[in-house]
Design a protein around this motif. Sequence first.
Motif, PDB file in Angstrom:
ATOM      1  N   SER A 359      39.807  58.702  41.286  1.00 47.10           N
ATOM      2  CA  SER A 359      38.405  58.338  41.102  1.00 47.10           C
ATOM      3  C   SER A 359      38.259  57.343  39.946  1.00 47.10           C
ATOM      4  O   SER A 359      37.504  56.362  40.040  1.00 47.10           O
ATOM      5  N   HIS A 360      38.983  57.603  38.859  1.00 49.29           N
ATOM      6  CA  HIS A 360      39.009  56.697  37.711  1.00 49.29           C
ATOM      7  C   HIS A 360      39.402  55.292  38.155  1.00 49.29           C
ATOM      8  O   HIS A 360      38.789  54.293  37.760  1.00 49.29           O
ATOM      9  N   GLN A 361      40.402  55.213  39.003  1.00 52.63           N
ATOM     10  CA  GLN A 361      40.917  53.910  39.408  1.00 52.63           C
ATOM     11  C   GLN A 361      40.070  53.236  40.476  1.00 52.63           C
ATOM     12  O   GLN A 361      40.096  52.012  40.602  1.00 52.63           O
ATOM     13  N   VAL A 362      39.326  54.015  41.249  1.00 51.93           N
ATOM     14  CA  VAL A 362      38.330  53.388  42.122  1.00 51.93           C
ATOM     15  C   VAL A 362      37.293  52.669  41.257  1.00 51.93           C
ATOM     16  O   VAL A 362      36.886  51.536  41.539  1.00 51.93           O
ATOM     17  N   GLY A 363      36.874  53.342  40.185  1.00 49.63           N
ATOM     18  CA  GLY A 363      35.980  52.688  39.237  1.00 49.63           C
ATOM     19  C   GLY A 363      36.614  51.455  38.623  1.00 49.63           C
ATOM     20  O   GLY A 363      35.949  50.421  38.457  1.00 49.63           O
ATOM     21  N   ALA A 364      37.906  51.547  38.297  1.00 48.82           N
ATOM     22  CA  ALA A 364      38.609  50.404  37.717  1.00 48.82           C
ATOM     23  C   ALA A 364      38.653  49.231  38.701  1.00 48.82           C
ATOM     24  O   ALA A 364      38.450  48.075  38.321  1.00 48.82           O
ATOM     25  N   PHE A 365      38.927  49.548  39.962  1.00 48.13           N
ATOM     26  CA  PHE A 365      38.952  48.509  41.006  1.00 48.13           C
ATOM     27  C   PHE A 365      37.619  47.769  41.045  1.00 48.13           C
ATOM     28  O   PHE A 365      37.569  46.532  41.036  1.00 48.13           O
ATOM     29  N   ILE A 366      36.530  48.525  41.083  1.00 43.95           N
ATOM     30  CA  ILE A 366      35.212  47.911  41.190  1.00 43.95           C
ATOM     31  C   ILE A 366      34.876  47.129  39.919  1.00 43.95           C
ATOM     32  O   ILE A 366      34.360  46.005  39.978  1.00 43.95           O
ATOM     33  N   GLY A 367      35.183  47.703  38.754  1.00 49.95           N
ATOM     34  CA  GLY A 367      34.859  47.038  37.496  1.00 49.95           C
ATOM     35  C   GLY A 367      35.572  45.711  37.326  1.00 49.95           C
ATOM     36  O   GLY A 367      34.957  44.695  36.981  1.00 49.95           O
ATOM     37  N   VAL A 368      36.880  45.695  37.595  1.00 50.40           N
ATOM     38  CA  VAL A 368      37.644  44.467  37.361  1.00 50.40           C
ATOM     39  C   VAL A 368      37.362  43.428  38.446  1.00 50.40           C
ATOM     40  O   VAL A 368      37.265  42.226  38.177  1.00 50.40           O
ATOM     41  N   TRP A 369      37.181  43.884  39.682  1.00 50.38           N
ATOM     42  CA  TRP A 369      36.896  42.952  40.781  1.00 50.38           C
ATOM     43  C   TRP A 369      35.491  42.384  40.657  1.00 50.38           C
ATOM     44  O   TRP A 369      35.273  41.178  40.787  1.00 50.38           O
ATOM     45  N   LEU A 370      34.517  43.255  40.390  1.00 53.10           N
ATOM     46  CA  LEU A 370      33.136  42.805  40.270  1.00 53.10           C
ATOM     47  C   LEU A 370      32.974  41.827  39.110  1.00 53.10           C
ATOM     48  O   LEU A 370      32.226  40.855  39.208  1.00 53.10           O
ATOM     49  N   GLY A 371      33.702  42.084  38.014  1.00 52.82           N
ATOM     50  CA  GLY A 371      33.637  41.163  36.890  1.00 52.82           C
ATOM     51  C   GLY A 371      34.062  39.761  37.276  1.00 52.82           C
ATOM     52  O   GLY A 371      33.394  38.772  36.941  1.00 52.82           O
ATOM     53  N   GLY A 372      35.168  39.649  37.995  1.00 59.31           N
ATOM     54  CA  GLY A 372      35.653  38.339  38.416  1.00 59.31           C
ATOM     55  C   GLY A 372      34.736  37.661  39.417  1.00 59.31           C
ATOM     56  O   GLY A 372      34.443  36.459  39.305  1.00 59.31           O
ATOM     57  N   VAL A 373      34.249  38.420  40.402  1.00 55.45           N
ATOM     58  CA  VAL A 373      33.397  37.843  41.447  1.00 55.45           C
ATOM     59  C   VAL A 373      32.066  37.353  40.870  1.00 55.45           C
ATOM     60  O   VAL A 373      31.630  36.225  41.138  1.00 55.45           O
ATOM     61  N   LEU A 374      31.423  38.209  40.071  1.00 54.66           N
ATOM     62  CA  LEU A 374      30.118  37.818  39.534  1.00 54.66           C
ATOM     63  C   LEU A 374      30.239  36.670  38.519  1.00 54.66           C
ATOM     64  O   LEU A 374      29.327  35.845  38.407  1.00 54.66           O
ATOM     65  N   TYR A 375      31.356  36.625  37.805  1.00 54.09           N
ATOM     66  CA  TYR A 375      31.530  35.493  36.894  1.00 54.09           C
ATOM     67  C   TYR A 375      31.630  34.183  37.673  1.00 54.09           C
ATOM     68  O   TYR A 375      31.029  33.171  37.300  1.00 54.09           O
ATOM     69  N   GLU A 376      32.405  34.195  38.750  1.00 59.95           N
ATOM     70  CA  GLU A 376      32.565  32.973  39.534  1.00 59.95           C
ATOM     71  C   GLU A 376      31.236  32.551  40.173  1.00 59.95           C
ATOM     72  O   GLU A 376      30.980  31.358  40.347  1.00 59.95           O
ATOM     73  N   ARG A 377      30.394  33.509  40.512  1.00 59.17           N
ATOM     74  CA  ARG A 377      29.132  33.183  41.190  1.00 59.17           C
ATOM     75  C   ARG A 377      27.996  32.857  40.224  1.00 59.17           C
ATOM     76  O   ARG A 377      27.100  32.071  40.559  1.00 59.17           O
ATOM     77  N   THR A 378      28.008  33.473  39.054  1.00 59.30           N
ATOM     78  CA  THR A 378      26.886  33.297  38.122  1.00 59.30           C
ATOM     79  C   THR A 378      27.270  32.621  36.820  1.00 59.30           C
ATOM     80  O   THR A 378      26.392  32.196  36.060  1.00 59.30           O
ATOM     81  N   GLY A 379      28.585  32.541  36.536  1.00 61.05           N
ATOM     82  CA  GLY A 379      29.033  31.986  35.268  1.00 61.05           C
ATOM     83  C   GLY A 379      28.800  32.907  34.090  1.00 61.05           C
ATOM     84  O   GLY A 379      28.845  32.465  32.931  1.00 61.05           O
ATOM     85  N   SER A 380      28.578  34.199  34.370  1.00 64.46           N
ATOM     86  CA  SER A 380      28.263  35.141  33.300  1.00 64.46           C
ATOM     87  C   SER A 380      28.767  36.533  33.673  1.00 64.46           C
ATOM     88  O   SER A 380      28.846  36.892  34.855  1.00 64.46           O
ATOM     89  N   TYR A 381      29.081  37.322  32.624  1.00 66.60           N
ATOM     90  CA  TYR A 381      29.467  38.717  32.818  1.00 66.60           C
ATOM     91  C   TYR A 381      28.298  39.673  32.543  1.00 66.60           C
ATOM     92  O   TYR A 381      28.481  40.900  32.564  1.00 66.60           O
ATOM     93  N   ASP A 382      27.102  39.157  32.288  1.00 67.62           N
ATOM     94  CA  ASP A 382      26.011  39.985  31.789  1.00 67.62           C
ATOM     95  C   ASP A 382      25.670  41.152  32.706  1.00 67.62           C
ATOM     96  O   ASP A 382      25.432  42.273  32.238  1.00 67.62           O
TER      97      ASP A 382
END
Length: 417
Positions: A359-382
Amino acid sequence: MSTSTPVADRASGWRTPAIIIVCGCLIAMLAFGPRSSMGLFIGPLTETRGWGRDVFGLAMAIQNILWGAGGPFAGALADRYGPAPVLAGGGLLYAAGLALMSVADTQLTLHLAAGVLIGLGLAGASFGIVIAGFSRLVPAEKRSWSMGIATAAGSMGQFLFAPMGQAFIAGYGWQTALLLLGASMLLVPLLASAFIGSGAAHNSKVAVTGANVGFAEAIRQAFRHRSYVLLVTGFFVCGFQLAFVTTHLPPYLTAAGISPGLAAWALALIGLFNVAGSYTSGVLGGKMSRRTLLVANYFFRGVATAVFLLLPVTPASVIVYAAVMGLLWLSTVPPTSGLVALMFGTRYLGMLYGFAFFSHQVGAFIGVWLGGVLYERTGSYDVVWWLSVALAMFAAIVHWPIAEQPAPSLANAEARA
C-alpha cells in the motif's frame, strides 16, 4: 496448530545476535542509499537522453510499485526460508539494475533497469526483510527498538549516499556514478550470510508468535481485521509523500534558485535527522501508544509541508524543512511494523508487513508519477505539494480508530490450537 514455535537456540559460530544486527543495519543502509539519491539523476539523464521528467518519473513509479508488489512474496519467502537468500538475491538484482541504468539509451531500457530490476531488488534487500529477521532474534520488549534501529540505518544510507551520489556525478559523470553505486550493492550478499540459520525452520531463544494457520488463512484474517485495513490505508500516504519528495524535491529546489549541492544536502539532511527520528520512534513504540505516534507523525508532516510552501524558498527554509521532515520521515515504520506484530504475531510478519508496504508503494507510485506528469503539463509541482498536505491530514484521521491489541481472529485461532 500451536501458538508459538520455539526457534533455535542461537545462530551458530560467529552469527551472534550482535553480528546479525550489525549486518542487517548495514544492508538497510546500503539498500536505501542509492534509491534515495535517484532524484539527483533526473537532470543529467534527461539532458543526455532528451527525455522529459515524466519519463524518469514513470521509471521511479514502476520501481516503487514493484518494490511494494514484491514485498509480500519476499516477506513470505523470508518467513519460511530465512532472510539470507532473499536479501542476497535482492542485492544482486539491485546491482544489475543500477548497472543497466547507466547504459540505458531507450525509455524501455530505463524502465527495465530503474523500474523493474531495482524495484524487485529493493523488495528483497530493503529494511522490511531486515525487520522481519530482527523480529525473530530479539524478545518482544526489544522488538520495537530493533525495528527502529533497522529503519534508522536505512536513513543513514540516505544521509551518506545523497552527497556521495552528487560527488560521483560531479567527479566522474552520471553513468560512472551509477556503476559505483551498483558496485556497493554487491556487498549485500556477503552481509546477508550473517542471517543464515535464522529462518522459521531453525530454533532460537526467541519464540515465533502467532497461530500457525498457513499463509492463505493469515492473509484472510488480516484483511478481515478493521485495524489492519486502516493501518494499510494510512501507509499509502507515507509512500506518496516520501517518493514525491525524494524524487522531485531536488529539481523543485534548483528551479527555485537553490544550488544542486544544497538540493543534494537537503536529501542528506532528511536522512541524517531521520536516524534520530526513526530510532526515537522505535524506542517510544515500546513505551507508548503506537497509534498516537502515527497520528502525530502524519499531522506534523502536513503542517511542516504547508509552512514550507507558504514561505519563500531560501537556503534556511530548505534546511529547516529537511530537518523537520527527517525527524518524521521513516518514523512511521517502527510503529506500523510493531502494530502488525502486535495484531498477528511474528510468524507471518514479513508477509503481512509486506502487504502494508505494498500500500505504501502504491502511494509512492502515484506520488512520483503524478509529480512528473503534472510538472510536464503545468510547469509546477504546486498541486502535488498541496495534495500531499491534504493526504497527511487524512492519514492522521485514519489512524486514530486503530485498536492496539491482538486481532480477534488470531485470538480465536489460538483458542482452537
